[in-house]
Design a protein around this motif. Structure first.
Motif, PDB file in Angstrom:
ATOM      1  N   GLN A  59       4.091  14.019  -5.991  1.00  0.00           N
ATOM      2  CA  GLN A  59       4.326  14.115  -4.559  1.00  0.00           C
ATOM      3  C   GLN A  59       3.127  14.663  -3.753  1.00  0.00           C
ATOM      4  O   GLN A  59       2.713  13.777  -2.588  1.00  0.00           O
ATOM      5  CB  GLN A  59       5.484  14.792  -4.222  1.00  0.00           C
ATOM      6  N   CYS A  62       0.448  11.999  -3.598  1.00  0.00           N
ATOM      7  CA  CYS A  62       0.725  10.918  -2.572  1.00  0.00           C
ATOM      8  C   CYS A  62       0.414  11.551  -1.239  1.00  0.00           C
ATOM      9  O   CYS A  62      -0.036  10.619  -0.313  1.00  0.00           O
ATOM     10  CB  CYS A  62       2.121  10.572  -2.905  1.00  0.00           C
ATOM     11  N   GLU A  66      -2.028  10.127   1.456  1.00  0.00           N
ATOM     12  CA  GLU A  66      -1.653   9.698   2.857  1.00  0.00           C
ATOM     13  C   GLU A  66      -2.546  10.150   4.005  1.00  0.00           C
ATOM     14  O   GLU A  66      -2.753   9.463   4.850  1.00  0.00           O
ATOM     15  CB  GLU A  66      -0.134   9.802   2.746  1.00  0.00           C
TER      16      GLU A  66
END
Length: 135
Positions: A59, A62, A66
């Motif tokens: 996570q 990610c 992003e």
């Protein structure tokens, strides 16, 4: 921090330094390992950068992608694919080659990735759920 996280990962695998760890993860290819190190630097995954979710490296990665790869107001994505499809038939070895190309740009309403992947997945799911496609 990302430095501490990478240290834990390399320690778990028994590597004394990040360079050795990246070379190992790259199947011994020093060129690939060097590119990975450059990507980590570009993504700000450096020693003093905070990990967003200490319980999930995936996570956190990610979140980092992003943050660093977000489109600016004047940018859009593009999907570009080219396939050479070769077939050999059982009727005496007859061969055919077919070429397929796609170039699609995203726009201010939807990304090209969403148009090509999202639509396809939605149509497939609809066909499967409506019983028109056997699984």
């Amino acid at each position: 921090t990302w430095g501490e996280t990478l240290q834990v990962l390399q320690d778990q695998q028994g590597y004394a330094d990040l360079k050795s760890f990246l070379i190992s993860c790259s199947d011994g290819d020093k060129t690939v390992a060097s590119k990975v190190a450059a990507c980590l630097k570009f993504l700000d995954m450096t020693a003093d950068t905070t990990v967003s979710d200490p319980l999930s490296v995936a996570q956190s990665f990610c979140d980092q992608l992003e943050a660093k790869l977000r489109f600016e107001d004047n940018e859009r994505d593009m999907v570009l694919m080219h396939h050479n499809i070769e077939a050999t038939f059982d009727d005496g070895g007859r061969k055919e080659t077919h070429l397929s190309s796609l170039q699609l740009y995203g726009d201010d309403k939807m990304t090209a990735m969403c148009k090509t992947v999202g639509y396809t997945a939605a149509v497939g799911a609809d066909l499967l759920l409506s019983g028109k496609l056997e699984h």
